[in-house]
Design an enzyme around this catalytic site. Structure first.
Site, PDB file in Angstrom:
ATOM      1  N   LYS A 182       0.833  -1.210   0.000  1.00  0.00           N
ATOM      2  CA  LYS A 182       0.000   0.000   0.000  1.00  0.00           C
ATOM      3  C   LYS A 182       0.865   1.256   0.000  1.00  0.00           C
ATOM      4  O   LYS A 182       0.587   2.220  -0.736  1.00  0.00           O
ATOM      5  CB  LYS A 182      -0.925  -0.004   1.219  1.00  0.00           C
ATOM      6  CG  LYS A 182      -1.979  -1.103   1.195  1.00  0.00           C
ATOM      7  CD  LYS A 182      -2.690  -1.241   2.530  1.00  0.00           C
ATOM      8  CE  LYS A 182      -3.653  -2.415   2.524  1.00  0.00           C
ATOM      9  NZ  LYS A 182      -4.290  -2.663   3.824  1.00  0.00           N
ATOM     10  N   GLN A 220      -5.338  -1.413   9.841  1.00  0.00           N
ATOM     11  CA  GLN A 220      -4.935  -2.710   9.312  1.00  0.00           C
ATOM     12  C   GLN A 220      -5.455  -3.826  10.219  1.00  0.00           C
ATOM     13  O   GLN A 220      -5.142  -3.867  11.412  1.00  0.00           O
ATOM     14  CB  GLN A 220      -3.399  -2.791   9.209  1.00  0.00           C
ATOM     15  CG  GLN A 220      -2.879  -4.061   8.571  1.00  0.00           C
ATOM     16  CD  GLN A 220      -3.241  -4.160   7.101  1.00  0.00           C
ATOM     17  OE1 GLN A 220      -3.172  -3.183   6.369  1.00  0.00           O
ATOM     18  NE2 GLN A 220      -3.619  -5.346   6.666  1.00  0.00           N
ATOM     19  N   ASP A 244     -11.269   2.435   3.414  1.00  0.00           N
ATOM     20  CA  ASP A 244     -11.496   0.991   3.322  1.00  0.00           C
ATOM     21  C   ASP A 244     -12.977   0.672   3.135  1.00  0.00           C
ATOM     22  O   ASP A 244     -13.344  -0.443   2.761  1.00  0.00           O
ATOM     23  CB  ASP A 244     -10.990   0.280   4.581  1.00  0.00           C
ATOM     24  CG  ASP A 244      -9.624  -0.368   4.375  1.00  0.00           C
ATOM     25  OD1 ASP A 244      -9.259  -0.623   3.209  1.00  0.00           O
ATOM     26  OD2 ASP A 244      -8.936  -0.628   5.375  1.00  0.00           O
ATOM     27  N   GLY A 256      -4.700 -11.253 -10.205  1.00  0.00           N
ATOM     28  CA  GLY A 256      -6.074 -10.914 -10.586  1.00  0.00           C
ATOM     29  C   GLY A 256      -6.647  -9.854  -9.673  1.00  0.00           C
ATOM     30  O   GLY A 256      -6.391  -8.664  -9.834  1.00  0.00           O
TER      31      GLY A 256
END
Length: 300
Positions: free
Chosen positions: A54, A98, A123, A272
């Site tokens: 991140k 987190q 988030d 993906g």
């Protein structure tokens, strides 16, 4: 044979677009930078890995990102004080807590998540943002990053969601439940499946669009699928593989080799959904900074 939908490629396109948007903001408002804080309790190796990805993405885009790591001994009240302080800091536009919280003390994760100001909850996990999503108020909430990334990958296929039969396997707050809501408000007919679903292969076989976030390695078999289905695999599982130096390899929740023979489009694992999750987190942060500018720029 299915067309592979690359999250790595799509996430690069998203990051390049965000980089230009941040550059434009800096040009219009001298010295301005979107700000992001990642708050961590403890020192879990997997969390450290996710956080580093991140922070790298934020730096690449031009976001001012800071990592606030608190010790395992931090009490709930102290975590809340840090969150309230960040909520009031005008230089911070996004705050991530987190999870899981790696603490030796008792901390209520739900309480901590909901303490984040909804306008900075990039988030999209607070009850305010989740409630808005469930009511279809998509323009006034932050959408959780993994479902948002899944929708972007579906868009890349060129397949319209509207009117399609969509099946979501999993009902977690982070992936399954918000994915259901997002597909529903984009006008799909949505079926949610989970651990208590009795006829899973039959339900899967009806899907035009299948999103899997069950956390079980290769559980969805190719023979379950309708020909031409769009398969979005959110799973990240490790299975034994003696041919690898580590003795294991990463697979999704879908059995890729068999699904690839029947699906029209399929996401790989890895490469993906994973890269898209980070990209959409960056997008939410940039959007939050844009909202801040609109709200605080002088009126003429």
């Amino acid at each position: 044979m299915a067309t592979v939908v690359s999250g790595s490629k799509t996430s690069r396109l998203v990051r390049e677009r965000l980089k230009l948007q941040v550059k434009e903001m800096k040009g219009l408002f001298s010295g301005f930078r979107p700000g992001l804080v990642v708050l961590q309790v403890g020192d879990r190796d997997d969390s450290n890995l996710y956080i580093s990805s991140k922070l790298r993405a934020a730096t690449e885009i031009g976001i001012e990102a800071k990592h606030l790591r608190l010790p395992k001994t931090t009490r709930q009240e102290e975590v809340l004080q840090h969150i309230l302080s960040i909520n009031e800091n005008p230089l911070v536009h996004g705050l991530i807590v987190q999870l899981p919280l790696d603490s030796v003390t008792s901390i209520d994760s739900e309480l901590i998540t909901n303490a984040v100001c909804p306008e900075k909850d990039v988030d999209g996990l607070s009850c305010i943002n989740a409630g808005k999503l469930s009511r279809g108020d998509l323009d006034h909430c932050f959408i959780p990053c993994t479902p948002s990334g899944c929708m972007e990958l579906i868009r890349q296929t060129g397949v319209s969601v509207e009117g399609k039969q969509a099946v979501v396997i999993g009902r977690s707050k982070i992936v399954g439940a918000p994915m259901h809501d997002l597909l529903l408000w984009n006008h799909a007919t949505v079926t949610s499946c989970h651990s208590k679903t009795l006829d899973l292969p039959e339900q899967v076989g009806r899907a035009d669009i299948l999103v899997v976030g069950a956390g079980r390695a290769e559980m969805v078999r190719g023979e379950w699928l309708k020909e031409g289905v769009v398969v979005i695999d959110c799973g990240i599982n490790h299975i034994a593989d003696e041919t690898k130096a580590s003795g294991k390899r990463v697979v999704g929740d879908v059995h890729y080799a068999s699904a690839n023979q029947r699906a029209g489009f399929i996401t790989p694992v890895p490469g993906g959904v994973g890269p898209m999750t980070v990209a959409m987190l960056m997008e939410n942060t940039v959007q939050s900074a844009q909202h801040f500018i609109l709200k605080n720029q002088p009126r003429r």
